[in-house]
Design an enzyme around this catalytic site. Structure first.
Site, PDB file in Angstrom:
ATOM      1  CG  ASP A  68      -2.130   1.146   1.372  1.00 36.66           C
ATOM      2  OD1 ASP A  68      -3.093   0.670   0.502  1.00 36.66           O
ATOM      3  OD2 ASP A  68      -2.020   2.202   1.510  1.00 36.66           O
ATOM      4  CG  PHE A 144       1.386   3.763 -11.635  1.00 38.96           C
ATOM      5  CD1 PHE A 144       2.082   3.432 -11.244  1.00 38.96           C
ATOM      6  CD2 PHE A 144       0.293   3.955 -11.037  1.00 38.96           C
ATOM      7  CE1 PHE A 144       3.030   3.004  -9.917  1.00 38.96           C
ATOM      8  CE2 PHE A 144       0.406   3.492  -9.287  1.00 38.96           C
ATOM      9  CZ  PHE A 144       1.874   2.968  -9.138  1.00 38.96           C
ATOM     10  N   GLY A 145      -0.516   7.457 -11.450  1.00 39.00           N
ATOM     11  CA  GLY A 145      -0.785   7.984 -10.545  1.00 39.00           C
ATOM     12  C   GLY A 145       0.262   9.012 -10.389  1.00 39.00           C
ATOM     13  CG  ASP A 147       5.372   7.348 -11.498  1.00 41.53           C
ATOM     14  OD1 ASP A 147       5.339   7.761 -10.165  1.00 41.53           O
ATOM     15  OD2 ASP A 147       4.939   7.305 -11.705  1.00 41.53           O
ATOM     16  NE  ARG A 173       4.222  -0.246  -5.850  1.00 38.74           N
ATOM     17  CZ  ARG A 173       4.185   1.070  -6.192  1.00 38.74           C
ATOM     18  NH1 ARG A 173       4.918   1.515  -6.834  1.00 38.74           N
ATOM     19  NH2 ARG A 173       2.867   1.736  -5.677  1.00 38.74           N
TER      20      ARG A 173
END
Ligand code: IMP
Length: 187
Positions: A68, A144-145, A147, A173
């Site tokens: 998460d 993604f998101g 970034d 991550r």
């Protein structure tokens, strides 16, 4: 050449691709489970991942990993934090940039909580973070998101302007999954 396989539960194809790349450096191959379990409300990404990992692991009778992520923006007192997902869906990058429109303090941090759990056991949690700042405008098409608006400390590019390899070598991550991989292989 990967020799051991880890199950990674996520509904996010991008996360899975990054996890597979990161863990392959440790000789681990990754199988995707396309469900992540319940996302509880908490300020702690490790606790959120641990709950979902324990739930999904016990439901499926499989050892597995859940991750998460939260985005913590300094001038917004850490908002959106673990609620990055609904904020991304409802406000998008433009909404976040609008909140910071006249703000000179652009500091922000990604946090990744990785939880490994075996059925009916307690989850083991690993955390990694990435310091940086929120760009004035989106840049880049990778990742993604958030970034395109996140510039890692020491860089002049957003995460979306980096290759997948470059992003994973410094990301929240990458750090959390690296800690997990070292622990997992040493067990
Ligand atoms: P979650 O971990 O799926 O809850 O992710 C929360 C939100 O953060 C999602 O909407 C993603 O778009 C965003 N997000 C998660 N990981 C990253 C990342 O590595 N870079 C940019 N945005 C991310």
């Amino acid at each position: 050449m990967p020799t051991r396989t880890v199950s990674f539960a996520t509904s996010n194809e991008h996360k899975f691709r990054e996890a597979a790349l990161i863990l392959s450096d440790f000789g681990l191959s990754v199988t995707r489970i396309a469900e992540k379990g319940t996302e509880i409300q908490s300020d702690n990404v490790g606790a959120i991942a641990a709950f979902a990992a324990r739930q999904t692991s016990s439901a499926l009778g499989l050892p597995l990993v859940v991750e998460d992520t939260g985005l913590f923006i300094d001038s917004l007192d850490g908002f959106p934090g673990p609620y990055a997902s609904p904020v991304y869906k409802k406000m998008g990058l433009g909404g976040v940039l609008l909140l910071l429109k006249n703000e000179s303090n652009r500091g922000a941090r990604f946090e990744s909580g990785v939880a490994f759990c075996e059925p009916e056991k307690e989850a083991k949690i690993f955390v990694g973070s990435l310091e940086g700042s929120i760009a004035k405008t989106p840049a880049g098409v990778g990742g993604f998101g958030f970034d395109p608006i996140f510039i890692p400390e020491g860089s002049d590019k957003t995460l979306a302007e980096l290759s997948l390899d470059e992003k994973c070598s410094l990301s929240h991550r990458g750090k959390a999954l690296g800690l997990f991989a070292k622990w997992y292989l040493a067990r």
